[in-house]
Design a protein around this motif. Structure first.
Motif, short mmCIF file in Angstrom:
data_model
loop_
_atom_site.label_atom_id
_atom_site.label_comp_id
_atom_site.label_asym_id
_atom_site.label_seq_id
_atom_site.Cartn_x
_atom_site.Cartn_y
_atom_site.Cartn_z
N LYS A 56 0.80 -1.22 0.00
CA LYS A 56 0.00 0.00 0.00
C LYS A 56 0.84 1.28 0.00
N SER A 144 -8.19 -1.02 3.45
CA SER A 144 -8.80 -0.92 2.13
C SER A 144 -7.74 -1.23 1.07
N ASN A 146 -6.29 -0.23 -1.58
CA ASN A 146 -5.85 0.84 -2.47
C ASN A 146 -4.48 1.30 -2.05
N SER A 152 -10.73 4.15 -2.15
CA SER A 152 -10.93 2.73 -1.84
C SER A 152 -11.65 2.03 -2.99
N HIS A 230 -6.78 12.46 1.73
CA HIS A 230 -7.12 11.05 1.59
C HIS A 230 -8.13 10.91 0.46
MG MG Z 1 -8.17 3.15 3.60
#
Ligand code: MG
Ligand code: TXA
Length: 319
Positions: A56, A144, A146, A152, A230
């Motif tokens: 990630k 998540s 991503n 996500s 985010h």
């Molecule tokens: Mg997340």
């Protein structure tokens, strides 16, 4: 059409057994949940957790949510309190995550929780992930699926777009029903809402009969990962927009611009829960279509609108 994505599989008994084997060998798997897709690894294995952070590109100070089949199994790792038990009874399995105190003899590896004395615990409802959790003798750490700070995924193909063939298996469980991440509630002291979701703090308040703090100053300790930037689709996002600038993709609620190019409705019926479930899907679609900017109309701050506004505000912070 032939499935050209060699690592995307429908869920069945054969794939279940394969996943169990791979997870035991510290492999990371892309799995569906009712909120968003997750990157799953053995929460009792340091090697698995390291792989998740690496895949990630996630900062090490941002802890992971640990997913369990049921309360009994979670009690091996965390201290239950009465608020947790009440909320569990009402909302779990489902789209809510509880921050609880970690037991001293918990087997969760410390790098999964960024060395904190607390653990984020969730009981997902989606049936594939439940079959997997039932068969394992360890819980799953699952952020998540991503790249850190991006949107996500809500479909198996979204997970593929993020990680391509770096994952052995991505389970195709269809579109995630809820479409945004779980509500996160800190129950280690006076209840605090760390991340709004479909289960609103009003619903939680009704069960606990105490005020849930929502507007407190976020400190590094109570919410290490609640970054201000985010959920970015990778192009600028502008919120509270009134007028289309002619070039951008314009996201709105309702049916008013139904046949107009460049206009995208989150929900034709202006239903906020439906709108939340379509948000990330639209972000990805718009980006893929080649737009350079997204404008979003003002979204009402009630019900699921609170969770939508939390996400789009942070997406708008991203440049
Ligand atoms: Mg997340
Ligand atoms: O719906 C969901 O919750 C999805 C699915 C896959 O379950 N998971 C998810 O995980 O959204 P992630 O890693 O993207 O977000 C977890 C959030 C982060 O903001 C993290 O900082 C916070 O939960 N968190 C995790 N452990 C925590 C802790 N001990 N104390 C405070 N916040 C914590």
């Amino acid at each position: 059409m032939k499935n050209i994505y060699l690592n995307i599989f429908p869920f069945n008994k054969k794939i279940l057994n394969k996943i169990v084997k791979l997870l035991k060998k510290n492999k990371i798997i892309g799995l569906p949940t009712e909120t968003v897709y997750g990157l799953a690894g053995n929460a009792y294995s340091k090697a698995s957790i390291n792989k998740i952070y690496k895949l990630k590109g996630r900062p090490k100070y941002n802890p992971l949510i640990i997913h369990y089949f049921d309360l009994n199994r979670a009690l091996e790792d965390v201290e239950a309190n009465s608020s947790f038990k009440k909320l569990y009874k009402k909302f779990s399995p489902g789209p809510i995550t509880y921050i609880l105190k970690k037991k001293i003899n918990s087997k969760i590896v410390s790098n999964a929780t960024a060395n904190l004395k607390t653990v984020a615990v969730r009981f997902p409802k989606q049936k594939n992930i439940r079959s997997i959790l039932k068969k394992l003798d360890f819980p799953l750490a699952m952020p998540s699926a991503n790249i850190s700070s991006k949107v996500s995924p809500v479909k198996a193909l979204d997970v593929y777009d993020e990680f391509k063939n770096k994952l052995n298996i991505i389970v195709d469980g269809g579109k995630s029903k809820i479409g945004i991440e779980s509500t996160v509630i800190d129950l280690t002291g006076d209840p605090k809402l760390l991340r709004p979701g479909i289960i609103s703090h009003f619903k939680i308040q009704k069960i606990l009969r105490v005020r849930i703090k929502t507007n407190f100053k976020i400190s590094k300790i109570n919410s290490p990962g609640l970054l201000k930037k985010h959920y970015s689709p990778g192009i600028p996002v502008l919120i509270n927009q009134k007028k289309h600038d002619k070039n951008s993709a314009f996201i709105y609620l309702g049916n008013k611009y139904k046949n107009r190019k460049k206009f995208f409705s989150l929900s034709k019926k202006s239903n906020l829960k439906e709108a939340a479930s379509n948000l990330y899907m639209l972000f990805r679609k718009i980006k893929k279509m080649g737009y350079k900017k997204i404008q979003i109309q003002k979204i009402p701050s009630r019900g699921s609108g609170l969770a939508i506004n939390d996400r789009i505000k942070k997406a708008a912070n991203y440049r």
